[in-house]
Design a protein around this motif. Structure first.
Motif, short mmCIF file in Angstrom:
data_model
loop_
_atom_site.label_atom_id
_atom_site.label_comp_id
_atom_site.label_asym_id
_atom_site.label_seq_id
_atom_site.Cartn_x
_atom_site.Cartn_y
_atom_site.Cartn_z
N PHE A 149 18.05 10.67 58.00
CA PHE A 149 18.61 10.71 57.03
C PHE A 149 19.59 10.64 56.17
CE2 PHE A 149 17.80 14.11 60.99
CZ PHE A 149 17.75 14.82 59.54
N GLU A 150 20.14 9.29 56.38
CA GLU A 150 20.58 8.33 55.35
C GLU A 150 19.73 8.46 54.28
OE1 GLU A 150 22.16 5.63 57.96
OE2 GLU A 150 24.06 6.41 58.17
N GLU A 151 18.53 7.31 54.05
CA GLU A 151 17.18 7.50 53.11
C GLU A 151 17.34 8.44 52.82
OE1 GLU A 151 16.45 4.26 52.78
OE2 GLU A 151 17.50 3.12 53.39
N LEU A 152 17.39 9.93 53.23
CA LEU A 152 16.12 11.12 52.68
C LEU A 152 17.85 11.24 51.42
CD1 LEU A 152 15.01 13.28 52.05
CD2 LEU A 152 15.92 14.16 53.63
N GLU A 153 18.96 11.28 52.20
CA GLU A 153 20.22 11.74 50.97
C GLU A 153 20.29 10.31 49.43
OE1 GLU A 153 25.65 12.27 51.22
OE2 GLU A 153 24.15 11.51 52.91
N GLU A 154 19.81 9.41 49.64
CA GLU A 154 19.82 8.62 48.80
C GLU A 154 18.93 9.30 47.68
OE1 GLU A 154 19.35 3.89 48.33
OE2 GLU A 154 20.08 4.09 50.16
N LEU A 155 17.90 9.17 48.58
CA LEU A 155 16.80 9.14 47.41
C LEU A 155 16.92 10.16 46.75
CD1 LEU A 155 13.27 9.16 48.65
CD2 LEU A 155 14.24 11.59 47.39
N LEU A 156 17.50 11.58 47.23
CA LEU A 156 18.40 13.00 46.20
C LEU A 156 18.77 12.45 45.69
CD1 LEU A 156 18.30 15.33 49.68
CD2 LEU A 156 16.23 14.89 47.29
N ILE A 157 19.76 11.97 46.00
CA ILE A 157 21.05 10.69 44.51
C ILE A 157 19.90 10.58 43.48
CG2 ILE A 157 23.09 9.92 43.90
CD1 ILE A 157 23.24 10.10 47.00
N MET A 158 19.04 9.87 43.62
CA MET A 158 18.50 9.01 42.68
C MET A 158 17.49 9.98 41.88
SD MET A 158 16.81 5.64 45.16
CE MET A 158 15.87 4.77 43.36
N SER A 159 17.25 10.45 42.03
CA SER A 159 16.48 12.16 41.68
C SER A 159 17.62 13.24 40.85
CB SER A 159 15.95 12.75 42.23
OG SER A 159 14.80 11.66 43.14
N ASP A 160 18.38 12.56 40.86
CA ASP A 160 19.28 13.12 40.06
C ASP A 160 19.86 14.89 40.14
OD1 ASP A 160 20.66 10.88 37.21
OD2 ASP A 160 18.12 10.81 37.79
N VAL A 161 19.86 15.17 41.97
CA VAL A 161 19.71 16.50 41.59
C VAL A 161 20.77 16.69 42.43
CG1 VAL A 161 17.60 16.73 42.65
CG2 VAL A 161 19.58 16.26 44.53
N GLY A 162 22.38 15.27 42.03
CA GLY A 162 23.87 15.53 42.33
C GLY A 162 23.51 14.88 43.56
N VAL A 163 25.47 14.17 44.07
CA VAL A 163 25.39 14.17 44.96
C VAL A 163 25.44 14.98 46.33
CG1 VAL A 163 27.53 12.99 45.89
CG2 VAL A 163 26.86 11.94 44.12
N GLN A 164 26.72 16.12 45.58
CA GLN A 164 27.16 17.80 46.35
C GLN A 164 25.90 18.23 46.81
OE1 GLN A 164 29.80 20.06 44.42
NE2 GLN A 164 29.27 21.56 45.57
N VAL A 165 25.04 18.04 45.43
CA VAL A 165 23.16 19.26 46.27
C VAL A 165 22.33 17.69 46.89
CG1 VAL A 165 20.80 18.99 45.71
CG2 VAL A 165 23.04 20.18 43.84
N ALA A 166 22.47 16.22 46.90
CA ALA A 166 22.06 15.71 47.94
C ALA A 166 22.62 15.83 49.56
CB ALA A 166 22.06 14.72 46.89
N SER A 167 24.35 15.44 49.32
CA SER A 167 24.80 16.10 50.79
C SER A 167 24.82 17.11 51.46
CB SER A 167 26.96 15.66 50.73
OG SER A 167 27.18 15.65 51.66
N ASN A 168 24.74 17.80 50.34
CA ASN A 168 24.42 19.48 51.91
C ASN A 168 23.27 19.51 51.69
OD1 ASN A 168 27.07 19.92 50.37
ND2 ASN A 168 26.26 21.57 48.96
N LEU A 169 22.90 19.13 51.25
CA LEU A 169 20.57 19.48 51.65
C LEU A 169 20.74 18.24 52.63
CD1 LEU A 169 18.14 20.56 51.14
CD2 LEU A 169 17.69 18.67 50.06
N THR A 170 20.98 17.21 52.94
CA THR A 170 21.29 16.83 54.28
C THR A 170 21.55 16.81 55.74
OG1 THR A 170 20.76 14.89 52.46
CG2 THR A 170 20.99 14.05 55.00
N GLU A 171 22.98 17.25 55.58
CA GLU A 171 23.30 18.56 56.63
C GLU A 171 22.75 19.66 56.91
OE1 GLU A 171 26.23 17.35 58.28
OE2 GLU A 171 25.95 15.63 57.19
N GLU A 172 22.16 20.06 55.61
CA GLU A 172 21.19 21.90 56.10
C GLU A 172 19.84 21.19 57.08
OE1 GLU A 172 20.80 24.71 53.08
OE2 GLU A 172 22.35 24.07 52.85
N LEU A 173 19.21 20.13 56.60
CA LEU A 173 18.38 19.31 57.34
C LEU A 173 18.48 19.19 58.56
CD1 LEU A 173 16.17 17.62 54.21
CD2 LEU A 173 15.05 19.40 55.48
#
Length: 420
Positions: A149-173
């Motif tokens: 989940f930590e690596e996934l959150e970093e990947l989403l941030i690198m994809s420019d979906v935003g820190v808040q989006v990456a954090s929310n999505l990881t928690e839901e997953l």
């Protein structure tokens, strides 16, 4: 039906009639061959086939000889005709060449792209970049744990979906993984895509349509220099004029001579009037002139280009507030749209600009430019989640018709197609 189901829903099951038909077609009937067929009959069939093929070859050779004879005769006549015609009319050769080139152009018309093809083309870099990172991510993990989940959150941030989006999505997953007792990463692949779609979908209220009026529609454009604001206005002027609308432009970025000249050039290019003022004139006075002319001349769409000096926010805020008051003095309910132009290639910096401009002036929509040349198209999700300002216009490329109204369904399909 939700957005995800419309984009990536299950394929329809084949009908029972189609299954029966396919089974009958594949049924082996070799045992039912007529045993009465003798060797003599088989031989006679083969001979008949050979004879028919030979006669066909003979006819073809005969036709070929006739054609060759005719070809040997034709050039003499053609040369004689050409020589006579050239003597009589020396300009004939040039006119023939011109006509032939016109015919060639008519025979090879340019194939016009569909809207979905434009989305697929312009989002190719974003899709392949995100897809490659996601596939590599799943290949590296064999189990779902905290590191996953930590690596996934970093990947989403690198994809420019935003820190808040990456954090929310990881928690839901994390919650989904516990709920479904998911042990393997591949079990969450579809869930990740589904959550990304749901983040954009929210309550299903996209508000992506532009608020056109029955009479005059006033559009105010803001954004920093260099994001493609003036170019977007020019392309939109061409688009709306092609639709039969009366269009006028206002060059209110009066402190930058290059901005006025650029908009004037676009006006000349697409043949629409541009209201300008003297150098260093008060932008609000130029806007007032434009508004009065638009009303007097029965203009359908008035687009106003403004300064983008974000580094001097106080002056810019005062200037935009004054322009707003002047617009309302002529048309009380205007501006009907206030567009913020954002360069998609700047990624998270575009999100920062959106936050700053939203503090300066009320924004109704985003114009997302230069998305075809970047892998950072995921910033649309960040804007949707963190600012809730709808993207209403999108630039697909450099051609004059490479701009259109934003469609979230086409965008999400272009962004995520092939990842499931």
């Amino acid at each position: 039906m939700g957005l995800f189901d419309r984009l990536f829903g299950k394929k329809e099951e084949p009908k029972i009639e189609e299954i029966v038909k396919e089974a009958l077609e594949n049924l082996d009937l070799s045992e039912d061959t007529d045993p009465a067929l003798t060797e003599v009959e088989e031989v006679s069939q083969e001979e008949a086939e050979v004879e028919s093929s030979e006669s066909a070859v003979f006819e073809e050779e005969e036709n070929q000889e006739t054609v060759e004879e005719n070809n040997n005769l034709e050039p003499v006549v053609e040369v004689q005709q050409e020589e006579v015609e050239e003597k009589e009319n020396p300009e004939l050769e040039e006119s023939v060449e011109e006509n032939s080139s016109e015919v060639l152009e008519a025979e090879t018309p340019q194939v016009e792209e569909t809207v979905q093809e434009k989305y697929d083309r312009s989002l190719k870099k974003t899709r392949t970049g995100f897809g490659a990172r996601l596939n590599a991510f799943f290949a590296n993990f064999r189990s779902v744990d905290e590191e996953f989940f930590e690596e996934l959150e970093e990947l989403l941030i690198m994809s420019d979906v935003g820190v808040q989006v990456a954090s929310n999505l990881t928690e839901e997953l994390r919650y989904e993984a516990k709920l479904e007792n998911a042990k393997k990463p591949d079990a969450l692949r579809r869930v990740i895509i589904e959550k990304l779609v749901e983040l954009y979908e929210k309550d299903g209220n996209y508000d992506e349509s532009i608020h056109f009026q029955d009479g005059l529609t006033v559009m105010l454009f803001v954004g920093v220099n260099g994001v493609g604001k003036t170019t977007s206005i020019g392309k939109l002027a061409h688009r709306y004029k092609q639709e039969g609308k009366k269009v006028m432009l206002v060059a209110a970025d009066t402190f930058r001579a290059g901005a006025v000249a650029q908009l004037a050039e676009w006006g000349r290019r697409v043949d629409v009037p541009v209201v300008t003022g003297p150098e260093k004139a008060d932008p609000a006075s130029v806007v007032f002139d434009g508004m009065e002319r638009a009303v007097a001349e029965g203009i359908d769409i008035l687009m106003i280009d403004t300064a983008g000096r974000l580094q001097n926010k106080d002056n810019l805020m005062a200037e935009l507030e004054k322009i707003g008051r002047i617009i309302k003095r002529v048309v009380p309910e205007a501006p009907h749209e206030t567009f913020l132009a954002l360069d998609a290639s700047t990624g998270q910096n575009a999100l920062v600009q959106a936050k700053e401009f939203s503090k300066i002036t009320p924004l109704t929509a985003i114009v997302l430019t230069k998305i075809d040349g970047t892998a950072r198209g995921g910033v649309v999700l960040a804007i949707r989640e963190e600012l809730n300002i709808p993207v209403k216009l999108i630039g697909f490329g450099e051609k004059i018709d490479d701009i259109g109204e934003f469609n979230s369904e086409n965008f999400m399909k272009g962004l995520l197609e092939g990842l499931i």
